[in-house]
Design a protein around this motif. Structure first.
Motif, mmCIF file in Angstrom:
data_model
loop_
_atom_site.group_PDB
_atom_site.id
_atom_site.type_symbol
_atom_site.label_atom_id
_atom_site.label_comp_id
_atom_site.label_asym_id
_atom_site.label_seq_id
_atom_site.Cartn_x
_atom_site.Cartn_y
_atom_site.Cartn_z
ATOM 1 N N LYS A 421 31.215 41.775 43.441
ATOM 2 C CA LYS A 421 32.012 40.622 43.860
ATOM 3 C C LYS A 421 31.202 39.352 43.606
ATOM 4 C CE LYS A 421 35.027 39.163 47.645
ATOM 5 N NZ LYS A 421 35.416 39.389 49.057
ATOM 6 N N ARG A 422 30.885 39.135 42.335
ATOM 7 C CA ARG A 422 30.117 37.963 41.922
ATOM 8 C C ARG A 422 30.578 37.612 40.517
ATOM 9 N NH1 ARG A 422 25.511 35.363 43.449
ATOM 10 N NH2 ARG A 422 24.321 34.314 41.815
ATOM 11 N N TYR A 423 30.828 36.325 40.280
ATOM 12 C CA TYR A 423 31.475 35.921 39.031
ATOM 13 C C TYR A 423 30.631 34.909 38.267
ATOM 14 C CZ TYR A 423 35.504 38.125 41.180
ATOM 15 O OH TYR A 423 36.341 39.032 41.766
ATOM 16 N N ASP A 424 30.854 34.907 36.978
ATOM 17 C CA ASP A 424 30.232 33.939 36.084
ATOM 18 C C ASP A 424 30.768 32.547 36.425
ATOM 19 O OD1 ASP A 424 29.691 32.246 33.795
ATOM 20 O OD2 ASP A 424 29.319 34.087 32.645
ATOM 21 N N GLY A 464 31.014 35.194 46.004
ATOM 22 C CA GLY A 464 29.699 35.711 45.666
ATOM 23 C C GLY A 464 28.862 34.783 44.836
ATOM 24 N N ASN A 465 29.362 33.574 44.566
ATOM 25 C CA ASN A 465 28.626 32.675 43.701
ATOM 26 C C ASN A 465 28.433 31.320 44.349
ATOM 27 O OD1 ASN A 465 28.163 30.641 41.572
ATOM 28 N ND2 ASN A 465 28.382 32.389 40.167
ATOM 29 N N GLY A 466 29.471 30.776 44.952
ATOM 30 C CA GLY A 466 29.368 29.499 45.640
ATOM 31 C C GLY A 466 29.649 28.306 44.778
ATOM 32 N N VAL A 467 29.917 28.498 43.462
ATOM 33 C CA VAL A 467 30.212 27.377 42.577
ATOM 34 C C VAL A 467 31.606 26.859 42.893
ATOM 35 C CG1 VAL A 467 30.506 26.655 40.194
ATOM 36 C CG2 VAL A 467 28.693 28.270 40.792
ATOM 37 N N GLY A 468 31.695 25.583 43.318
ATOM 38 C CA GLY A 468 32.969 24.997 43.661
ATOM 39 C C GLY A 468 32.794 23.906 44.692
ATOM 40 N N ASP A 469 33.900 23.430 45.266
ATOM 41 C CA ASP A 469 33.861 22.353 46.252
ATOM 42 C C ASP A 469 33.472 22.925 47.610
ATOM 43 O OD1 ASP A 469 34.722 20.671 44.260
ATOM 44 O OD2 ASP A 469 36.845 20.907 44.781
ATOM 45 N N PRO A 470 32.403 22.428 48.224
ATOM 46 C CA PRO A 470 31.970 22.986 49.515
ATOM 47 C C PRO A 470 32.973 22.751 50.638
ATOM 48 C CG PRO A 470 30.660 21.058 48.912
ATOM 49 C CD PRO A 470 31.490 21.400 47.721
ATOM 50 N N ASP A 471 33.771 21.686 50.558
ATOM 51 C CA ASP A 471 34.750 21.427 51.616
ATOM 52 C C ASP A 471 36.137 21.916 51.237
ATOM 53 O OD1 ASP A 471 35.197 19.636 49.599
ATOM 54 O OD2 ASP A 471 35.684 17.962 50.955
ATOM 55 N N ALA A 472 36.238 22.875 50.317
ATOM 56 C CA ALA A 472 37.536 23.356 49.853
ATOM 57 C C ALA A 472 38.347 23.954 50.997
ATOM 58 C CB ALA A 472 37.340 24.394 48.754
ATOM 59 N N GLY A 473 37.682 24.680 51.910
ATOM 60 C CA GLY A 473 38.411 25.303 53.005
ATOM 61 C C GLY A 473 39.081 24.284 53.892
ATOM 62 N N SER A 497 35.461 44.116 48.884
ATOM 63 C CA SER A 497 35.417 44.070 47.420
ATOM 64 C C SER A 497 36.598 43.264 46.908
ATOM 65 C CB SER A 497 35.459 45.487 46.830
ATOM 66 O OG SER A 497 36.705 46.108 47.109
ATOM 67 N N THR A 498 36.495 42.873 45.643
ATOM 68 C CA THR A 498 37.624 42.175 45.023
ATOM 69 C C THR A 498 38.866 43.047 45.036
ATOM 70 O OG1 THR A 498 36.139 40.919 43.593
ATOM 71 C CG2 THR A 498 38.439 41.080 42.910
ATOM 72 N N TYR A 499 38.684 44.333 44.756
ATOM 73 C CA TYR A 499 39.825 45.239 44.714
ATOM 74 C C TYR A 499 40.502 45.325 46.079
ATOM 75 C CZ TYR A 499 42.496 49.538 44.406
ATOM 76 O OH TYR A 499 43.501 50.460 44.453
ATOM 77 N N ALA A 500 39.721 45.387 47.148
ATOM 78 C CA ALA A 500 40.306 45.450 48.489
ATOM 79 C C ALA A 500 41.094 44.187 48.804
ATOM 80 C CB ALA A 500 39.203 45.675 49.520
ATOM 81 N N PHE A 589 37.678 41.123 37.088
ATOM 82 C CA PHE A 589 36.680 41.993 37.708
ATOM 83 C C PHE A 589 35.421 41.951 36.854
ATOM 84 C CE2 PHE A 589 40.543 43.440 39.593
ATOM 85 C CZ PHE A 589 40.204 43.986 40.826
ATOM 86 N N SER A 590 34.321 41.656 37.481
ATOM 87 C CA SER A 590 33.052 41.566 36.755
ATOM 88 C C SER A 590 32.728 42.904 36.099
ATOM 89 C CB SER A 590 31.923 41.162 37.707
ATOM 90 O OG SER A 590 32.154 39.866 38.232
ATOM 91 N N GLY A 591 32.349 42.832 34.819
ATOM 92 C CA GLY A 591 32.029 44.024 34.072
ATOM 93 C C GLY A 591 33.238 44.752 33.515
#
Length: 775
Positions: A421-424, A464-473, A497-500, A589-591
């Motif tokens: 659960k971590r993305y590019d 799983g990465n955190g790249v984005g706007d911190p105040d998005a929520g 997991s992403t699937y769940a 899905f990663s991979g």
């Protein structure tokens, strides 16, 4: 010289270099009281005509009943036997000593009775044919007809009325063909037989046009042989049969390479694209609108896709949510088609499909997954990383054919659970959401559409990465989609997991919402769909799922195009219609890469006969339950077999039918057919001299002979011997002897009639002999 009172024998019209007459008419049957002799076939031709009719009827009707899964073979054979027996009876009725109106009345009753029995054989309750039950019959047929528009072939749905209506087409056309072929007509019998042949060809042609059974050359050869037998076999005699069969085989051998040439992609004449009844090309606007569905829904075939497994056929990816709806931006148009593929790629998920365009007009090249190579769709095709292929020079149109090689993963549930659960960071654009402001001033420009200039974009941090706007929520919670954000957190926020997370959102949408193509229009369509109306079609379901997943930082996009369509096991192609136009979700899905999920519920409206294309789930032998969680939906690894269910229609269940029924039907057919042939042979017994003279008079007049007054039978005998031959003179001599000799004489035999016809046509060439068969 004595004259034959009341009869005017003949003088031959000569001129120009020879005889131009053709054959006399075939033997006559028993003469109806007060009427004229009815032409009859030579010995054995009635039985041959019945056998050929039965063979061609069985061949054509078998293709018709193949429109349903598990066709009732035994009932079909009995139905063909009944109408063939009716044909034998019609042939016998023509020789009955009855006034012509009575003959036609009896023939009509015979045809109606045979049609009723044939309909009952194929499953129609016989009581519905009574006048008192016609309202119920009309209601049953109307229910079946209303469902045919949306079915896929072969039909395997649960609606008995739909199956029944499909099957009833066969006995109706069979009864009509038998009536036309064997109707006891004094004149125009040849025309009626041609119409009977045309009816049987329609019985064959209609189903194979709608459901290609494959092996066109082999089936065409069988059809050619049956039609040739229909046209010529009853007329061939003895030694003529072998040369005739050789000619048919030679013509078939000549036709084979021509047929193969016509069936190629670059055919000289592309018969498969002929559109006899007009019709228009169909086009789509794939951007979401969420109003009442306005896509074409007429059952028009748009594509034929050659593929070894069912997949979703992608037209366009909608990568942007603009605050109201999903649409396509131009951001991906400048990306490499291979940019978002995982490294390394699983070779098991490399696909190759062949597409033939039928009635679709589109700027997008229909493919699947992420295309890596396209051949045959023109030079100016540009691909994007989201899998969208656009043809720049001109739209795809009817007749275009191309192949697509693509990467389309169908992973198992276990493999998706194990995906990290971590993305590019390059996927951050797939978690962006445009939010309309919630203040009243933002809604002044339109009561139903907020001012786009007042929208703001938020990029939810990648899971799983955190790249984005911190105040998005916070921004999501304060927007008009605040309730949707809280719902997404409740469903997927703590998913391991992403699937769940994906399955939690999908299962939620499939359990508490209703499919409808006419949802109400709302200011915020997806928010209203989730919390107020809870009804919609594929656009609402896919749009809401993609929005909820993006709110949790999972890269998601909406894909549009077509669900797999109906699989034709004979040709290995999927027939895609306008009814299959669809919208679904792709999750990264990663991979693994982009994986298809379809949140639209599997339960379709009742009037769709249980085969709404939106409920199809795709997967494969290596697929787990990820693509179909509903217990009512077909499992992914069995998608291609979803038509294997057995439906019933008024008792017309699948299978071959009870053997006893077939044996009884065969016995009835044999008895009635034998009776018809026996009666037909009795019709060939010599008729009275008066009838024979009248018959000869009519035949010779049609063949170019004149009847000057004062000519006797003896004079005619002499002239025919000089102008035609001894057999013709002998024929007239037999009539004359029977006319003037005391005591019973047999008169001319069938052999005498054939010899007469042969002599009259011997000097006229092939055209004269051909005309002789038409007399």
């Amino acid at each position: 010289m004595r004259r034959s009172p009341g009869h005017a024998p003949y003088q031959r019209r000569l001129g120009g270099g020879g005889v131009s007459a053709t054959a006399a008419r075939p033997p006559v049957a028993r003469v109806p009281a007060g009427g004229t002799p009815v032409p009859a076939a030579d010995r054995g031709s009635v039985a041959i005509r019945l056998l050929v009719f039965a063979a061609l009827a069985t061949f054509a009707a078998a293709h018709w009943t193949a429109l349903v899964q598990s066709p009732p073979v035994g009932r079909l054979l009995l139905c063909v036997g009944l109408v063939t027996a009716a044909g034998a009876l019609l042939n016998a009725i023509g020789g009955a000593r009855l006034p012509r109106p009575a003959v036609h009345a009896v023939a009509l009753v015979t045809v109606l009775a045979a049609a009723a029995l044939a309909l009952a054989t194929m499953g129609l309750p016989i009581r519905l044919l009574g006048p008192r039950n016609w309202d119920e019959l009309a209601s049953e047929l109307g229910r079946g007809m209303s469902g045919i528009r949306t079915v896929v072939w072969p039909y395997a749905g649960p609606e008995a009325a739909v199956r029944l209506v499909i099957l009833l087409g066969a006995p109706v056309l069979l009864a009509l063909a038998a009536a036309l072929t064997f109707w006891p007509a004094r004149r125009g019998g040849g025309v009626l037989r041609v119409l009977g042949l045309v009816t049987l060809l329609c019985l064959y042609g209609i189903p194979v046009t709608d459901h290609d059974p494959g092996a066109p050359l082999a089936r065409g050869l069988v059809l050619f042989a049956l039609v040739a037998a229909w046209l010529w076999l009853p007329r061939l005699r003895g030694r003529q049969a072998l040369p005739g069969a050789a000619l048919v085989v030679a013509m078939a051998l000549v036709a084979l390479p021509l047929s193969a040439r016509l069936d190629r992609a670059d055919a000289l004449v592309d018969y498969s694209q002929w559109n006899w009844f007009g019709g228009k090309e169909v086009s789509f606007d794939w951007n979401h609108s969420y109003g009442p569905l306005n896509w074409p829904r007429k059952g028009t075939t748009l594509l034929q896709v050659k593929s070894n497994r069912p997949l979703y056929w992608k037209a366009e990816v909608l990568d942007t949510f603009d605050g109201l709806r999903w649409n396509r931006s131009d951001a991906n148009d400048r990306t490499s088609p291979l940019a978002e593929l995982p490294a390394p790629r699983n070779p098991r998920w490399n696909r190759r499909i062949g597409v033939t365009v039928r009635s679709l007009r589109t700027d997008f090249v229909i493919g699947t997954g992420t295309p890596t190579r396209v051949a045959g769709a023109g030079q100016a095709v540009t691909g994007a990383s989201d899998g969208t292929l656009k043809r720049l020079d001109e739209p795809l149109r009817r007749g275009d054919r191309y192949t697509v090689e693509a990467y389309a993963p169908t992973p198992t549930a276990g493999r998706m659970r194990a995906a990290p659960k971590r993305y590019d960071p390059a996927l951050a654009s797939y978690t962006s959401i445009d939010l309309p402001r919630a203040d009243a001033s933002a809604l002044k420009s339109s009561p139903s559409r907020p001012d786009r200039g007042r929208q703001t974009r938020v990029t939810v941090p990648l899971a799983g990465n955190g790249v984005g706007d911190p105040d998005a929520g916070r921004r999501l919670a304060e927007s008009p989609y605040g309730r949707a954000y809280r719902l997404s957190r409740r469903l997927a926020g703590d998913a391991p997991s992403t699937y769940a997370a994906v399955t939690a959102v999908r299962d939620y949408l499939q359990s508490g919402f209703t499919y409808s193509e006419r949802p109400p229009s709302r200011r915020y369509p997806l928010e209203s769909f989730l919390f107020q109306d809870k009804i919609g079609y594929c656009q609402q379901f896919s749009g809401a799922m993609a929005l909820l997943l993006r709110m949790q930082g999972i890269p998601t996009r909406v894909a549009t195009g077509f669900s797999p369509g109906s699989y034709n096991k004979d040709t290995g192609e999927y027939r895609v219609r306008d009814l299959d136009a669809h919208s679904w979700v792709e999750v990264y899905f990663s991979g693994i890469g982009w994986v298809t999920f379809d949140p639209t519920p599997a339960a379709a409206p009742a009037d769709r006969a249980g085969q709404e294309p939106d409920v199809v789930r795709v997967g494969g032998s290596d697929s787990g339950p990820a693509l179909s969680s509903s217990s009512k939906a077909p499992s992914p690894e069995r998608v291609a077999d979803t038509t294997s269910g057995k439906g019933t229609a008024g008792g017309a269940s699948g299978g071959g039918g009870p053997p006893a029924v077939v044996l009884v039907g065969a016995a009835i057919v044999a008895a009635l057919g034998g009776a018809g042939v026996w009666v037909a042979r009795r019709r060939r017994r010599p008729v009275s001299s008066e009838d024979g003279i009248r018959e000869l008079e009519r035949a010779l007049r049609r063949l170019g002979w004149q009847m000057p007054g004062g000519t006797t039978l003896l004079e005619l005998e002499d002239r025919l011997e000089r102008a035609a031959g001894p057999a013709s003179a002998r024929y007239v001599g037999e009539l004359r002897a029977r006319r003037f000799t005391t005591g019973a004489r047999p008169g001319p035999s069938s052999a005498d009639r054939r010899a007469l016809r042969k002599e009259l046509t011997s000097s006229g060439g092939p055209l004269a002999r051909l005309r002789g068969f038409m007399v």
